[in-house]
Design a protein around this motif. Sequence first.
Motif, PDB file in Angstrom:
ATOM      1  N   LEU B  79      43.241  38.693  44.752  1.00 41.70           N
ATOM      2  CA  LEU B  79      42.525  38.411  45.852  1.00 41.70           C
ATOM      3  C   LEU B  79      41.222  39.064  45.800  1.00 41.70           C
ATOM      4  O   LEU B  79      40.139  38.558  46.109  1.00 41.70           O
ATOM      5  CB  LEU B  79      43.340  38.777  47.126  1.00 41.70           C
ATOM      6  N   GLY B  80      41.578  40.367  45.227  1.00 42.07           N
ATOM      7  CA  GLY B  80      40.100  41.118  45.140  1.00 42.07           C
ATOM      8  C   GLY B  80      39.002  40.505  44.238  1.00 42.07           C
ATOM      9  O   GLY B  80      37.859  40.590  44.498  1.00 42.07           O
ATOM     10  N   VAL B  81      39.437  40.255  43.067  1.00 40.11           N
ATOM     11  CA  VAL B  81      38.658  39.402  42.353  1.00 40.11           C
ATOM     12  C   VAL B  81      37.954  38.183  42.835  1.00 40.11           C
ATOM     13  O   VAL B  81      36.783  38.117  42.621  1.00 40.11           O
ATOM     14  CB  VAL B  81      39.102  39.259  40.510  1.00 40.11           C
ATOM     15  N   GLY B  82      38.729  37.560  43.294  1.00 46.35           N
ATOM     16  CA  GLY B  82      38.210  36.253  43.883  1.00 46.35           C
ATOM     17  C   GLY B  82      37.152  36.520  45.066  1.00 46.35           C
ATOM     18  O   GLY B  82      36.122  35.828  45.132  1.00 46.35           O
ATOM     19  N   TYR B  83      37.530  37.425  45.682  1.00 43.39           N
ATOM     20  CA  TYR B  83      36.692  38.256  46.796  1.00 43.39           C
ATOM     21  C   TYR B  83      35.420  38.530  46.234  1.00 43.39           C
ATOM     22  O   TYR B  83      34.158  38.080  46.698  1.00 43.39           O
ATOM     23  CB  TYR B  83      37.186  39.329  47.467  1.00 43.39           C
ATOM     24  N   GLU B  84      35.564  39.261  45.246  1.00 49.29           N
ATOM     25  CA  GLU B  84      34.136  39.771  44.580  1.00 49.29           C
ATOM     26  C   GLU B  84      33.253  38.726  43.782  1.00 49.29           C
ATOM     27  O   GLU B  84      31.938  38.732  43.926  1.00 49.29           O
ATOM     28  CB  GLU B  84      34.527  40.836  43.467  1.00 49.29           C
ATOM     29  N   ILE B  85      33.946  37.759  43.323  1.00 44.17           N
ATOM     30  CA  ILE B  85      33.178  36.537  42.861  1.00 44.17           C
ATOM     31  C   ILE B  85      32.390  35.959  43.785  1.00 44.17           C
ATOM     32  O   ILE B  85      31.230  35.681  43.845  1.00 44.17           O
ATOM     33  CB  ILE B  85      33.988  35.417  42.022  1.00 44.17           C
ATOM     34  N   ALA B  86      32.960  35.622  45.115  1.00 45.95           N
ATOM     35  CA  ALA B  86      32.497  34.823  45.986  1.00 45.95           C
ATOM     36  C   ALA B  86      31.131  35.652  46.626  1.00 45.95           C
ATOM     37  O   ALA B  86      30.239  35.233  46.980  1.00 45.95           O
ATOM     38  CB  ALA B  86      33.481  34.287  47.120  1.00 45.95           C
ATOM     39  N   TYR B  87      31.397  36.809  46.785  1.00 44.34           N
ATOM     40  CA  TYR B  87      30.550  37.786  47.349  1.00 44.34           C
ATOM     41  C   TYR B  87      29.204  37.651  46.301  1.00 44.34           C
ATOM     42  O   TYR B  87      28.009  37.756  46.713  1.00 44.34           O
ATOM     43  CB  TYR B  87      30.852  39.229  47.466  1.00 44.34           C
ATOM     44  N   ALA B  88      29.504  37.882  45.175  1.00 45.36           N
ATOM     45  CA  ALA B  88      28.342  37.922  44.273  1.00 45.36           C
ATOM     46  C   ALA B  88      27.695  36.589  43.953  1.00 45.36           C
ATOM     47  O   ALA B  88      26.386  36.615  43.920  1.00 45.36           O
ATOM     48  CB  ALA B  88      29.140  38.176  42.697  1.00 45.36           C
ATOM     49  N   LEU B  89      28.163  35.372  44.306  1.00 45.27           N
ATOM     50  CA  LEU B  89      27.758  34.075  44.166  1.00 45.27           C
ATOM     51  C   LEU B  89      26.881  33.637  45.435  1.00 45.27           C
ATOM     52  O   LEU B  89      25.753  33.313  45.606  1.00 45.27           O
ATOM     53  CB  LEU B  89      28.562  33.024  44.002  1.00 45.27           C
ATOM     54  N   HIS B  90      27.695  34.088  46.679  1.00 45.78           N
ATOM     55  CA  HIS B  90      27.202  33.414  47.753  1.00 45.78           C
ATOM     56  C   HIS B  90      26.402  34.386  48.686  1.00 45.78           C
ATOM     57  O   HIS B  90      25.312  34.169  49.235  1.00 45.78           O
ATOM     58  CB  HIS B  90      28.127  33.079  48.728  1.00 45.78           C
ATOM     59  N   ALA B  91      26.657  35.873  48.457  1.00 50.11           N
ATOM     60  CA  ALA B  91      25.852  36.745  49.195  1.00 50.11           C
ATOM     61  C   ALA B  91      24.593  37.525  48.512  1.00 50.11           C
ATOM     62  O   ALA B  91      23.796  37.791  49.175  1.00 50.11           O
ATOM     63  CB  ALA B  91      26.788  38.074  49.917  1.00 50.11           C
ATOM     64  N   LEU B  92      24.951  37.535  47.127  1.00 47.32           N
ATOM     65  CA  LEU B  92      24.035  38.245  46.318  1.00 47.32           C
ATOM     66  C   LEU B  92      23.213  37.447  45.398  1.00 47.32           C
ATOM     67  O   LEU B  92      22.223  37.711  44.958  1.00 47.32           O
ATOM     68  CB  LEU B  92      24.639  39.333  45.480  1.00 47.32           C
ATOM     69  N   THR B  93      23.927  36.183  45.338  1.00 47.53           N
ATOM     70  CA  THR B  93      23.317  35.231  44.185  1.00 47.53           C
ATOM     71  C   THR B  93      22.975  35.918  42.806  1.00 47.53           C
ATOM     72  O   THR B  93      21.866  35.679  42.333  1.00 47.53           O
ATOM     73  CB  THR B  93      22.351  34.393  44.615  1.00 47.53           C
ATOM     74  N   ILE B  94      23.771  36.729  42.173  1.00 50.03           N
ATOM     75  CA  ILE B  94      23.550  37.329  40.963  1.00 50.03           C
ATOM     76  C   ILE B  94      24.522  36.521  39.851  1.00 50.03           C
ATOM     77  O   ILE B  94      25.519  35.936  40.337  1.00 50.03           O
ATOM     78  CB  ILE B  94      24.026  38.800  40.977  1.00 50.03           C
ATOM     79  N   PRO B  95      24.004  36.625  38.651  1.00 49.52           N
ATOM     80  CA  PRO B  95      24.745  35.919  37.567  1.00 49.52           C
ATOM     81  C   PRO B  95      26.162  36.466  37.429  1.00 49.52           C
ATOM     82  O   PRO B  95      26.564  37.681  37.517  1.00 49.52           O
ATOM     83  CB  PRO B  95      24.052  36.201  36.349  1.00 49.52           C
ATOM     84  N   VAL B  96      27.077  35.422  37.349  1.00 45.73           N
ATOM     85  CA  VAL B  96      28.510  35.795  37.067  1.00 45.73           C
ATOM     86  C   VAL B  96      29.257  35.231  35.988  1.00 45.73           C
ATOM     87  O   VAL B  96      29.020  34.000  35.720  1.00 45.73           O
ATOM     88  CB  VAL B  96      29.607  35.430  38.567  1.00 45.73           C
ATOM     89  N   LEU B  97      30.054  36.066  35.237  1.00 46.99           N
ATOM     90  CA  LEU B  97      30.571  35.522  33.958  1.00 46.99           C
ATOM     91  C   LEU B  97      32.041  35.821  34.305  1.00 46.99           C
ATOM     92  O   LEU B  97      32.456  36.752  34.490  1.00 46.99           O
ATOM     93  CB  LEU B  97      30.253  36.297  32.835  1.00 46.99           C
ATOM     94  N   CYS B  98      32.853  34.605  34.391  1.00 45.54           N
ATOM     95  CA  CYS B  98      34.286  34.788  34.366  1.00 45.54           C
ATOM     96  C   CYS B  98      34.877  34.446  32.834  1.00 45.54           C
ATOM     97  O   CYS B  98      34.552  33.409  32.344  1.00 45.54           O
ATOM     98  CB  CYS B  98      34.968  33.551  35.297  1.00 45.54           C
ATOM     99  N   VAL B  99      35.685  35.322  32.346  1.00 39.77           N
ATOM    100  CA  VAL B  99      36.310  35.103  31.215  1.00 39.77           C
ATOM    101  C   VAL B  99      37.784  35.111  31.366  1.00 39.77           C
ATOM    102  O   VAL B  99      38.441  35.674  32.238  1.00 39.77           O
ATOM    103  CB  VAL B  99      36.214  36.190  30.083  1.00 39.77           C
ATOM    104  N   ARG B 100      38.319  34.126  30.498  1.00 40.19           N
ATOM    105  CA  ARG B 100      39.926  33.895  30.948  1.00 40.19           C
ATOM    106  C   ARG B 100      40.567  33.592  29.553  1.00 40.19           C
ATOM    107  O   ARG B 100      40.063  32.894  28.717  1.00 40.19           O
ATOM    108  CB  ARG B 100      39.932  32.551  31.769  1.00 40.19           C
ATOM    109  N   LYS B 101      41.580  34.338  29.443  1.00 38.40           N
ATOM    110  CA  LYS B 101      42.474  34.058  28.088  1.00 38.40           C
ATOM    111  C   LYS B 101      43.080  32.669  27.911  1.00 38.40           C
ATOM    112  O   LYS B 101      43.614  32.037  28.732  1.00 38.40           O
ATOM    113  CB  LYS B 101      43.671  35.073  27.813  1.00 38.40           C
ATOM    114  N   HIS B 102      42.746  32.156  26.962  1.00 35.90           N
ATOM    115  CA  HIS B 102      43.468  30.740  26.478  1.00 35.90           C
ATOM    116  C   HIS B 102      44.892  30.472  26.955  1.00 35.90           C
ATOM    117  O   HIS B 102      45.413  31.607  26.520  1.00 35.90           O
ATOM    118  CB  HIS B 102      42.872  30.417  25.178  1.00 35.90           C
ATOM    119  N   SER B 103      45.245  29.421  27.545  1.00 40.72           N
ATOM    120  CA  SER B 103      46.521  29.375  27.923  1.00 40.72           C
ATOM    121  C   SER B 103      47.138  30.255  28.778  1.00 40.72           C
ATOM    122  O   SER B 103      48.261  30.505  28.925  1.00 40.72           O
ATOM    123  CB  SER B 103      47.488  29.226  26.688  1.00 40.72           C
ATOM    124  N   SER B 104      46.332  31.043  29.731  1.00 42.97           N
ATOM    125  CA  SER B 104      46.581  31.855  30.803  1.00 42.97           C
ATOM    126  C   SER B 104      47.193  30.919  32.037  1.00 42.97           C
ATOM    127  O   SER B 104      46.718  29.587  31.897  1.00 42.97           O
ATOM    128  CB  SER B 104      45.817  32.974  31.104  1.00 42.97           C
TER     129      SER B 104
END
Lengths: 145, 145
Positions: B79-104
């Motif tokens: 929940l916290g990470v999802g919250y922070e991504i939305a805040y960064a994109l919508h409230a701050l409009t700063i660049p966001v990199l999401c990294v994800r392990k293959h097959s997670s």
Amino acid sequence: MNHSLKIYCAGPIRGDLRHVESYYQIVALVWQLGHTPLTELALSETEAAKASDKDIFLRDLQWLQQADALVAEVSGPSLGVGYEIAYALHALTIPVLCVRKHSSNELSAMITGNFSRQLTIKEYLSGQELDQIVKEFLKDLESDR
Amino acid sequence: MNHSLKIYCAGPIRGDLRHVESYYQIVALVWQLGHTPLTELALSETEAAKASDKDIFLRDLQWLQQADALVAEVSGPSLGVGYEIAYALHALTIPVLCVRKHSSNELSAMITGNFSRQLTIKEYLSGQELDQIVKEFLKDLESDR
């Protein structure tokens, strides 16, 4: 009924599904009380199945923009639900109710430590208590109109 | 080095900790490259332990407001990470990199279907690949300055 509210209902759809029954219950209750639940669950299976991830993202954002409030089931972790809560609070500033089963996982501080005036966090022990919490939230929303 | 960037690093701290090693790796790499990782991991144990949930919420929002970009480990639900991504994109409009392990786990459509120009999503197979992805993202940020 002419007090119909549009309520965006958020809950885990992918990922941790242990609390999905509570999510279904919220959607059903909103409907029974004469309001409009905005949720993928209200779509036909065909409609839901043919939506791409981009369709879902756009649809969910548009639903949130139309919504009078957001009710989120937060007993399990979810990137999407966290995203929607932040979007509702920071981009839209609409009321948000987070409901959480007593003794579920430890909740993120981005929710528990969040002092936004638009945010209400409640714990429930039983389905009956969950109904009561959602009913009161909707009643308060109606009287604030 | 005078290209020092402030990078908010997001990863699960409560909840699903299966991918916490990748989160540590991101923080260490940001530091090694001469930038400033904004993360609870950079605090002393005493400082971290005495923070209330309200302190954490306020601190994380303030860190995000100061950050040049957000790097988020999204292999597990949070929940916290999802919250922070939305805040960064919508409230701050700063660049966001999401990294994800293959097959997670299957990722939320709020991330995979998100066509924000500020959002980059990358999959990694190995720690080496993760390093490479983060390095390139930071290099692009520096050249955009």
